[in-house]
Design a protein around this motif. Structure first.
Motif, PDB file in Angstrom:
ATOM      1  N   SER A 180     -30.130  -0.886  12.719  1.00  0.00           N
ATOM      2  CA  SER A 180     -30.635  -0.702  11.368  1.00  0.00           C
ATOM      3  C   SER A 180     -31.648  -1.767  11.014  1.00  0.00           C
ATOM      4  O   SER A 180     -31.447  -2.548  10.123  1.00  0.00           O
ATOM      5  N   VAL A 237     -31.893   1.967  -0.694  1.00  0.00           N
ATOM      6  CA  VAL A 237     -31.516   0.861   0.184  1.00  0.00           C
ATOM      7  C   VAL A 237     -30.846  -0.241  -0.628  1.00  0.00           C
ATOM      8  O   VAL A 237     -29.830  -0.808  -0.227  1.00  0.00           O
ATOM      9  N   SER A 248     -24.088   5.958  -0.587  1.00  0.00           N
ATOM     10  CA  SER A 248     -24.009   6.176   0.858  1.00  0.00           C
ATOM     11  C   SER A 248     -25.061   7.158   1.329  1.00  0.00           C
ATOM     12  O   SER A 248     -25.457   7.151   2.491  1.00  0.00           O
ATOM     13  N   GLN A 249     -25.478   8.011   0.458  1.00  0.00           N
ATOM     14  CA  GLN A 249     -26.587   8.872   0.882  1.00  0.00           C
ATOM     15  C   GLN A 249     -27.459   9.323  -0.269  1.00  0.00           C
ATOM     16  O   GLN A 249     -27.062   9.291  -1.429  1.00  0.00           O
ATOM     17  N   HIS A 284     -37.596   2.376   7.148  1.00  0.00           N
ATOM     18  CA  HIS A 284     -36.533   1.548   6.598  1.00  0.00           C
ATOM     19  C   HIS A 284     -35.272   1.580   7.436  1.00  0.00           C
ATOM     20  O   HIS A 284     -34.221   1.137   6.987  1.00  0.00           O
ATOM     21  N   LEU A 323     -33.425   4.002   8.312  1.00  0.00           N
ATOM     22  CA  LEU A 323     -32.356   4.845   7.784  1.00  0.00           C
ATOM     23  C   LEU A 323     -32.225   6.122   8.604  1.00  0.00           C
ATOM     24  O   LEU A 323     -33.136   6.495   9.337  1.00  0.00           O
ATOM     25  N   SER A 332     -29.442   8.631   4.847  1.00  0.00           N
ATOM     26  CA  SER A 332     -28.202   7.856   4.780  1.00  0.00           C
ATOM     27  C   SER A 332     -28.340   6.616   5.644  1.00  0.00           C
ATOM     28  O   SER A 332     -29.279   6.496   6.436  1.00  0.00           O
ATOM     29  N   ARG A 333     -27.374   5.711   5.480  1.00  0.00           N
ATOM     30  CA  ARG A 333     -27.417   4.501   6.285  1.00  0.00           C
ATOM     31  C   ARG A 333     -26.957   4.826   7.687  1.00  0.00           C
ATOM     32  O   ARG A 333     -26.134   5.706   7.898  1.00  0.00           O
ATOM     33  N   LYS A 334     -27.476   4.084   8.629  1.00  0.00           N
ATOM     34  CA  LYS A 334     -27.099   4.347  10.012  1.00  0.00           C
ATOM     35  C   LYS A 334     -25.758   3.751  10.340  1.00  0.00           C
ATOM     36  O   LYS A 334     -25.364   2.736   9.788  1.00  0.00           O
TER      37      LYS A 334
END
Ligand SMILES: Nc1ncnc2c1ncn2[C@@H]1O[C@H](COP(=O)(O)OP(=O)(O)OP(=O)(O)O)[C@@H](O)[C@H]1O
Ligand SMILES: [Zn+2]
Ligand SMILES: [Zn+2]
Length: 989
Positions: free
Chosen positions: A659, A735, A740-741, A763, A765, A781-783
């Motif tokens: 990330s 961010v 979460s998404q 970014h 993501l 979403s975050r990785k």
């Protein structure tokens, strides 16, 4: 009339012409001084290495010589050039600088050029078939002299037929009120209301009528009807156009109507229909012809006698005799010409060919009743004045929203030289003098609508006979994705397909776009479209040459030209390559609205635009085109075609698992392209998966505009930046947040989606497209934590759970998830297949998110049984492939039995074929060699192919994409077989 108005007009025109003339002379001089012959050729004014392919003596006394490029290599097409018929050209021996002869170019095709040489008694052209020659375009003084002469005549014009016309065209007077015309019946009863109105209006106007005919609106049809009606009224007509081709076009149309017509000057087309009406041909058929020939013979005889004798008195007698004979010859010839001219209902010539130093000087001043100038918006105004002074009334036809007259002097153009008489009058008199044709008979309505809105105040409509026509409706053309869309945008943004960066080159080329053009043409041709029905239009000579080099041999009938070469023509399919792709966002010379209008409106059923939207969006007008295509057409990214232009593995360290925001990978990297562009390969591919979906929700005729959120239409350059910033702000907000998404609305345009993918990628993501049809949208979403090593399931539709199985590490020494590219491709294929099935009225079975039809899954199982555990990445693929092909070629990788027949990749290092899972050099043991090769490439090209070593480039992208298409086809066949089987079954039960 205010004499001063005319005088100042003439003075200004003379000054502009002088500027133009100086520019032309200066241009020639600097070319001759500073350019090699080769450079002259690349400027389009010289043709080198020509051989005589045929000569025919005698067409009305002239020698016609056809030249072709010397056949050395396989390429036998002429380089792109600016030669047109009517040009004066010099002929040279290849190795000599002295001129052999000058002639008039009569015809030029992609492969040959024909020049007419006047042969006199003391000049015989002796050309050798073995020899090579060159042709040089010569500055044409004649034209300038005639233009000046016409302006001087205008200045001195006191009384004559054109007096009140001059008042309306130059002075302050408005056109007189229309006269009552007796009712008449149309020759052509199929004319539409706007055409009929234009005909009536033109007949009723007293001084001037302007027919504004946008592309394909039947301007020539209308002009022909006007001429026929005028002839029926007993009027004599002089009909002109700026180019020989345009004049011939009218000659051919009028010849069909059996009117007495006479063509002055050189017909550009060697068509019987045009030739037989030329002055020379008409004279040769006239009563006087035999007498004239006899007098010529007599003159020759007396010449002969004169040579033989030494006697002074005898010589003097012969000379007198010759003088008399010549006088008689001239009288006879002129009488014959006058007779022919007078007998003709319509005399046709180019504007400058109507000059008073030609045959027309033999006619009385008031012979003509009407002057027609077709393609008036493409003519220099001064050239229009040559015919205009010959009648009391004029009818001007053209479209000032297409290309203006070409000029060399930029200064003169800016000062008004490129402003046509038509453009000027439309602005001055408006509806008082103009009628616009509003129904067009060429383009699919999706193409029409863009042109209409961009150039014609929304007034154009497509005639029902063409409104919905597509390539697939042509006989013999299959219904494919390519043949069933009127608008296709192939966007190279972020794909690194940069234009050639050659400092000293005036012209621009873009080899990546050439490859895309090649692939798209192949797709069209494979579907059954005739190459002759396709035009490729590029704004730069260099690109035209690159395209010809790679396409002309394979598709000899394909026409590849610059825009200017296509004005007035049409093709079923048009492919535009805009070439410009650079980091500065420079758009340069292609940025002429009218030029783009012409390019797009050549197409009847299909327009494909290939461009880097990021670069061309810097031009407001081009942006309207890209936006329109984005909204109303099918959008693909170039990644779909050239998935290996960007090495498959460079994104992985940035996007798979880790990330972190990407950073430049050393100085070499940045030479290639901006960092963020480097990062989006995979996502662009993923985005492509959805971009490909047609705007199917929109019925063809509906005027659906974008939701405010997509904001694509009508927004200018700042709009694009706004959109980017808008998405960036949203993503940065996300961010910073604890969410979460982040879900983006399904209403985003495919361009917006691309932006979202790109920014999310920047970014670090995850960005997945989920949902089907209208509900499809992006979720950011975050990785998950790094190190999972697996393939991030960020594909549009995960085809099967099998993909999650990691490969044994031993086979993946560099830890690359090398399968992901194939997965992308596979996902695309599956999607495509699914769509196809969906369109074959099986919507219930093609469930969203499920890539495979149940039957296919069965086959997959069967395959599994026979083959044992397949490698995860290729499983579905091979399952599909093996269903259609008997595979006897298998992968060279130890223990792998996968087929390589359709999708095998050749390794240039070990010269073996591998399946898609094993083709990477690192995997089958050629890693070292590949890295060495990569280093070489870097030092040679200054380009870094990111990732470990180069992608195996032995199988070039074009070939690979072709393979891809072959597979597509097979899959298509398979699926239709399946459908028909299913149908049979259904029938059976
Ligand atoms: N009233 C009509 N009904 C049916 N077809 C028509 C009609 N008018 C024109 N067409 C067709 O439209 C096409 C274009 O006609 P034409 O050559 O007269 O157009 P143009 O406007 O001169 O073309 P360009 O845009 O190249 O200048 C031709 O195929 C012609 O037959
Ligand atoms: Zn190898
Ligand atoms: Zn293999």
């Amino acid at each position: 009339m205010a004499l001063s108005t005319v005088e100042s007009f003439v003075a200004q025109q003379l000054e502009l012409l002088e500027l133009e003339r100086d520019a032309e002379v200066e241009e020639r001089r600097s070319w001759q001084e500073h350019s090699s012959l080769k450079e002259l050729q690349s400027r389009g004014v010289c043709l080198l290495k020509l051989q005589v392919s045929s000569q025919c003596t005698g067409l009305y006394g002239q020698r016609l010589v056809t030249f072709e490029p010397r056949k050395l290599g396989p390429v036998v097409v002429l380089p792109s050039n600016s030669f047109t018929s009517g040009d004066i050209v010099g002929l040279y021996d290849a190795n000599e600088s002295s001129q052999l002869a000058t002639g008039v170019l009569t015809r030029i095709t992609q492969k040959s050029v024909t020049v007419a040489f006047d042969e006199s008694h003391d000049f015989q052209l002796n050309l050798d078939r073995e020899n090579t020659y060159r042709l040089l375009k010569l500055a044409n003084d004649v034209t300038y002299k005639r233009l000046k002469k016409a302006l001087m005549t205008l200045k001195k014009y006191h009384s004559g037929p054109a007096s009140s016309l001059i008042d309306v065209l130059l002075g302050g007077s408005s056109p007189s009120p229309t006269t009552e015309i007796p009712p008449f019946t149309f020759y052509n009863t199929a004319l539409d209301p706007s055409q009929k109105e234009a005909v009536s209006f033109a007949l009723a106007q007293k001084e001037v009528a302007i027919i504004h005919g946008p592309p394909g609106t039947g301007k020539t049809t209308t002009v022909v009807e006007i001429i026929l009606q005028a002839v029926k009224q007993g009027l004599k007509i002089l009909c002109c156009a700026p180019s020989n081709v345009a004049v011939d076009n009218l000659v051919e149309r009028l010849a069909l109507c059996k009117k007495r017509i006479l063509r002055l000057g050189h017909p550009a087309r060697l068509l019987e229909s045009a030739q037989q009406h030329s002055l020379d041909a008409v004279l040769a058929r006239s009563d006087n012809a035999q007498i004239v020939a006899d007098i010529r013979k007599d003159i020759d005889q007396v010449f002969g006698k004169n040579k033989k004798t030494q006697d002074k008195r005898e010589k003097s007698n012969f000379r007198n005799e010759i003088k008399l004979l010549r006088k008689e010859l001239k009288e006879r010839e002129e009488a014959a010409i006058v007779q022919s001219l007078t007998a003709a209902d319509v005399v046709l010539a180019t504007n400058t060919g109507a000059s008073s130093d030609g045959p027309l000087k033999l006619l009385p001043e008031n012979h003509f009743d009407v002057v027609v100038v077709d393609e008036c918006a493409q003519a220099l105004e001064a050239s229009c004045w040559i015919p205009l002074l010959k009648a009391p009334k004029c009818i001007l036809a053209g479209d000032h929203r297409q290309l203006p007259p070409t000029t060399i002097s930029h200064k003169a153009a800016l000062a008004g030289l490129s402003r046509s008489l038509m453009e000027r009058l439309v602005e001055k008199h408006g509806a008082g003098a103009v009628r616009m044709l509003t129904v067009q008979y060429r383009m699919h309505q999706a193409i029409t609508r863009w042109a209409s809105e961009a150039m014609y105040h929304g007034q154009l409509t497509a005639h029902p006979s063409v409104a919905g026509h597509l390539l697939k409706d042509l006989p013999g053309v299959a219904d494919t994705e390519e043949t069933s869309v009127p608008l296709l945008l192939i966007d190279t943004a972020g794909c690194g397909l940069l234009e050639l960066d050659e400092e000293d080159s005036q012209s621009k080329g873009n080899p990546g776009e050439v490859r895309l053009v090649t692939l798209h043409i192949q797709a069209l041709v494979d579907a059954g479209v005739h190459a002759g029905d396709i035009a490729v239009i590029a704004p730069y000579n260099l690109q035209v040459d690159l395209l010809r080099q790679s396409l002309s041999n394979k598709h000899p009938e394909l026409e590849i030209k610059s825009v200017d070469g296509f004005q007035g023509r049409e093709k079923e399919a048009v492919i535009l390559t805009f070439v410009r792709s650079n980091r500065k966002g420079e758009v340069g010379f292609l940025a002429e609205d009218r030029r783009i209008n012409v390019a797009v409106t050549r197409a009847r059923r299909h327009v494909a635009v290939i461009c880097d939207s990021r670069t061309v969006n810097n031009h407001a007008f081009l942006k309207t085109l890209v936006d329109y295509f984005t909204e109303h057409g099918e959008v693909r990214t170039a990644f779909e075609y050239l998935d290996d232009i960007v090495p498959e593995n460079y994104t992985h360290e940035g996007s798979q698992g880790h990330s972190h925001a990407p950073k430049p990978r050393g100085p070499v990297t940045s030479i290639r392209k901006p960092t963020n562009e480097q990062e989006n390969g995979q996502e662009a591919r993923a985005a492509a998966g959805q971009g490909r979906r047609k705007p199917n929700e929109r019925p063809p005729g509906s005027q659906v505009h974008s939701q405010p959120s997509s904001g694509a239409r009508g927004c200018d350059r700042t709009g694009a930046i706004d959109r980017t910033e808008h998405f960036r702000a949203m993503i940065e907000g996300f961010v910073a947040s604890k969410e979460s998404q982040l879900e983006f609305p399904a209403s985003l345009s495919s361009h917006d989606r691309l932006l979202v993918h790109q920014i999310a990628e920047e970014h670090g993501l995850r960005h997945d497209s989920t949902g089907e049809g209208k509900a499809r949208h992006i979720t950011v979403s975050r990785k998950s934590p790094a190190g999972s090593g697996g393939v991030a399931p960020q594909l549009p539709s995960p085809p099967s759970p099998a993909q999650a199985e990691p490969e044994p590490l031993s086979q993946q020494p560099l830890g690359q998830p090398h399968c992901s590219t194939q997965l992308d491709l596979k996902a695309l294929h599956l999607q495509r297949l699914q769509r196809q099935q969906g369109s074959q009225a099986q919507p219930a079975k093609a469930q969203p998110g499920v890539g495979l039809h149940p039957q296919k899954t069965q086959q997959k199982k069967k395959k599994k049984e026979t083959k044992g555990p397949a490698l995860p990445c290729e499983e579905d693929f091979d399952a599909l492939v093996s269903a259609v092909i008997k595979a006897d070629n298998t992968c060279s990788f130890a223990k792998c039995t996968a087929s390589t027949t359709t999708l095998g990749q050749f390794c240039m290092h070990c010269s073996r074929r591998y399946c898609l899972s094993h083709h990477l050099p690192e995997i089958h043991g050629c890693g070292e060699k590949a890295r060495a090769h990569a280093r070489q490439m870097i030092s040679r090209e200054g380009v870094l192919y990111a990732g470990s070593g180069t992608r195996d480039r032995a199988l070039d992208p074009a070939k690979r994409a072709q393979l891809q298409r072959r597979l597509d086809k097979k899959l298509g066949e398979l699926s239709s077989q399946r459908t028909s089987k299913r149908k049979e079954k259904e029938r059976g039960t």
